[in-house]
Design a protein around this motif. Structure first.
Motif, PDB file in Angstrom:
ATOM      1  N   UNK A 145       0.835  -1.199   0.000  1.00 13.90           N
ATOM      2  CA  UNK A 145       0.000   0.000   0.000  1.00 13.90           C
ATOM      3  C   UNK A 145       0.868   1.247   0.000  1.00 13.90           C
ATOM      4  N   UNK A 146       1.989   1.185   0.753  1.00 10.82           N
ATOM      5  CA  UNK A 146       2.867   2.367   0.802  1.00 10.82           C
ATOM      6  C   UNK A 146       3.437   2.679  -0.576  1.00 10.82           C
ATOM      7  N   UNK A 147       3.740   1.626  -1.355  1.00 13.81           N
ATOM      8  CA  UNK A 147       4.229   1.841  -2.718  1.00 13.81           C
ATOM      9  C   UNK A 147       3.157   2.507  -3.582  1.00 13.81           C
ATOM     10  N   UNK A 148       1.918   2.035  -3.407  1.00 14.70           N
ATOM     11  CA  UNK A 148       0.827   2.558  -4.235  1.00 14.70           C
ATOM     12  C   UNK A 148       0.612   4.037  -3.928  1.00 14.70           C
ATOM     13  N   UNK A 149       0.488   4.344  -2.633  1.00 16.36           N
ATOM     14  CA  UNK A 149       0.261   5.732  -2.230  1.00 16.36           C
ATOM     15  C   UNK A 149       1.459   6.573  -2.648  1.00 16.36           C
ATOM     16  N   UNK A 150       2.658   6.054  -2.423  1.00 15.36           N
ATOM     17  CA  UNK A 150       3.871   6.779  -2.801  1.00 15.36           C
ATOM     18  C   UNK A 150       3.897   7.074  -4.292  1.00 15.36           C
ATOM     19  N   UNK A 151       3.511   6.094  -5.091  1.00 14.33           N
ATOM     20  CA  UNK A 151       3.492   6.282  -6.539  1.00 14.33           C
ATOM     21  C   UNK A 151       2.526   7.371  -6.953  1.00 14.33           C
ATOM     22  N   UNK A 152       1.328   7.354  -6.361  1.00 13.91           N
ATOM     23  CA  UNK A 152       0.335   8.374  -6.706  1.00 13.91           C
ATOM     24  C   UNK A 152       0.853   9.757  -6.298  1.00 13.91           C
ATOM     25  N   UNK A 153       1.434   9.813  -5.111  1.00 14.86           N
ATOM     26  CA  UNK A 153       1.997  11.080  -4.647  1.00 14.86           C
ATOM     27  C   UNK A 153       3.093  11.565  -5.576  1.00 14.86           C
ATOM     28  N   UNK A 154       3.916  10.636  -6.034  1.00 14.40           N
ATOM     29  CA  UNK A 154       5.005  10.987  -6.949  1.00 14.40           C
ATOM     30  C   UNK A 154       4.442  11.587  -8.238  1.00 14.40           C
ATOM     31  N   UNK A 155       3.389  10.956  -8.760  1.00 14.00           N
ATOM     32  CA  UNK A 155       2.802  11.435 -10.017  1.00 14.00           C
ATOM     33  C   UNK A 155       2.288  12.859  -9.851  1.00 14.00           C
ATOM     34  N   UNK A 156       1.545  13.088  -8.770  1.00 14.90           N
ATOM     35  CA  UNK A 156       0.998  14.438  -8.578  1.00 14.90           C
ATOM     36  C   UNK A 156       2.127  15.446  -8.338  1.00 14.90           C
ATOM     37  N   UNK A 157       3.140  15.036  -7.602  1.00 14.90           N
ATOM     38  CA  UNK A 157       4.274  15.923  -7.373  1.00 14.90           C
ATOM     39  C   UNK A 157       4.986  16.277  -8.666  1.00 14.90           C
ATOM     40  N   UNK A 158       5.175  15.251  -9.508  1.00 11.88           N
ATOM     41  CA  UNK A 158       5.870  15.462 -10.781  1.00 11.88           C
ATOM     42  C   UNK A 158       5.112  16.450 -11.660  1.00 11.88           C
ATOM     43  N   UNK A 159       3.804  16.212 -11.806  1.00 11.76           N
ATOM     44  CA  UNK A 159       3.016  17.112 -12.650  1.00 11.76           C
ATOM     45  C   UNK A 159       2.881  18.478 -11.987  1.00 11.76           C
ATOM     46  N   UNK A 160       2.897  18.496 -10.662  1.00 10.48           N
ATOM     47  CA  UNK A 160       2.882  19.771  -9.943  1.00 10.48           C
ATOM     48  C   UNK A 160       4.128  20.579 -10.260  1.00 10.48           C
ATOM     49  N   UNK A 161       5.282  19.909 -10.267  1.00 14.19           N
ATOM     50  CA  UNK A 161       6.538  20.584 -10.607  1.00 14.19           C
ATOM     51  C   UNK A 161       6.481  21.139 -12.020  1.00 14.19           C
ATOM     52  N   UNK A 162       5.939  20.320 -12.913  1.00 15.38           N
ATOM     53  CA  UNK A 162       5.827  20.753 -14.309  1.00 15.38           C
ATOM     54  C   UNK A 162       4.964  22.012 -14.386  1.00 15.38           C
TER      55      UNK A 162
END
Lengths: 173, 199
Positions: A145-162
């Motif tokens: 679950x931590x990987x899943x949540x981490x992955x989703x967070x990473x995606x939003x962070x990445x697009x947020x940076x963009x």
């Protein structure tokens, strides 16, 4: 957008005891033999599949076929490092190496004084420990679950940076 | 399967996949306007978790892909969205190899974008077809396209095309049905309650 977010949450709930769809190969030494099992991570056993045993130069030493329960065993011709490789027609592949000479065989006798460790005891211990080691192996490939949540967070962070960078560029011009 | 592991496809296929993936991502990034960014991020996350929803099929299981949905809602911007999702699936879950990422991105995103665009074309002509049909075309079509591209990748790497295609069909035909229904249902809902999400 809210509907999509709801769907996302719903998928996340469905996904919690997550199964990974991946071919996994577990191999261990038992006495002089190499035994193993082939399975789909989190799912069924991969039965009736053909595999190859290759030596360090890439030569085929033996051919394997898993039983209905995905298990197989073979006696290696002599000590040395072997690669065991299974492949399905639709592009799954699992490969692992095993050393069959005494020191590199996944040893279970490390903690036992040499005087007590007889080959019989070794083999018996290996047999007893095998389900446990198989379980650990299977656990490792589970999506956590931590990987899943981490992955989703990473995606939003990445697009947020963009978005941040584009906004910053815009404000400069 | 859509997530090909390392050590299966040959080097020319690897390179071709990388070129297609890079080109598609480049095209997609150009269309990534600030207003569309949140939608792309949400669909990327959706694609990332969709692979964890499994349906048992025979001995193995299939998982949702939702490439068609991404293509339908994002057009070419689906390429970077799917690429990000695939990279994280490979790194965090071990789905598919890292070296073959280009091939996997191309295999999933290219049919997703092309059939998604076809679905958008259908959506723009409501007289021609029901919105749900556009969902069936994009959702089901993208899965079929991916199966075809995976079979081609395997065939070009020196494996029997027919054997691979048959093995893939066993798992992909049920997935196609699931995905067509899911995409059609979600699209029907979006058309009714949030038509602006489709712009």
């Amino acid at each position: 957008m809210r509907k999509i977010l709801c769907a996302l949450c719903l998928l996340l709930v469905c996904a919690s005891p997550a199964l990974a769809h991946k071919l996994k190969l577990f191999v261990t030494g038992e006495g002089g033999q190499v035994v193993g099992s082939l399975y789909f991570a989190g799912g069924g056993k991969a039965g009736q599949l053909d595999g190859l045993v290759l030596d360090s130069t890439g030569q085929v030493v033996a051919r394997l076929r898993t039983g209905d329960d995905g298990s197989f065993r073979f006696t290696p011709p002599d000590g040395g490092l072997y690669r065991i490789r299974f492949e399905t027609a639709d592009g799954h592949m699992a490969e692992t190496s095993i050393g069959t000479s005494a020191p590199s065989l996944p040893a279970t006798s490390a903690a036992i004084p040499a005087a007590v460790a007889t080959p019989d005891l070794d083999a018996a211990l290996a047999r007893q420990l095998r389900p446990l080691r198989e379980q650990i192996d299977a656990l490792e490939s589970r999506a956590r679950l931590s990987d899943i949540i981490g992955g989703i967070g990473f995606i939003f962070g990445l697009f947020g940076c963009y978005a941040w960078i584009t906004a910053w560029r815009k404000s400069r011009t | 399967m859509a997530h090909i592991p390392d050590g299966i496809v040959s080097t020319p296929v690897l390179l071709a996949g990388a070129v297609v993936a890079a080109g598609g991502i480049g095209l997609g990034l150009r269309r990534l306007t600030p207003e569309r960014l949140p939608k792309v991020a949400v669909l990327s996350a959706l694609f990332f978790v969709a692979s964890l929803v499994h349906f048992p099929v025979g001995l193995t299981s299939v998982h949702l892909m939702l490439g068609g949905l991404a293509g339908l809602l994002l057009g070419w911007a689906a390429f970077p969205a799917i690429a990000v999702g695939l990279i994280l699936q490979a790194v965090l879950f071990g789905f598919g190899g890292l070296l073959v990422l280009g091939v996997n991105i191309a295999n999933i995103a290219l049919p997703a974008v092309l059939l998604g665009l076809a679905g958008r074309g259908l959506l723009a002509r409501p007289a021609l077809a029901h919105p749900a049909f556009a969902g069936v075309v994009a959702g089901g079509g993208a899965v079929a396209g991916t199966a075809l591209m995976v079979a081609l990748s395997l065939a070009l790497s020196g494996r029997e095309f027919q054997v691979g295609a048959q093995a893939l069909a066993i798992t992909y035909v049920p997935l196609m049905v699931v995905e067509a229904v899911f995409t059609a249902a979600l699209l029907g809902l979006l058309v009714k309650v949030k038509p602006e999400a489709l712009r």
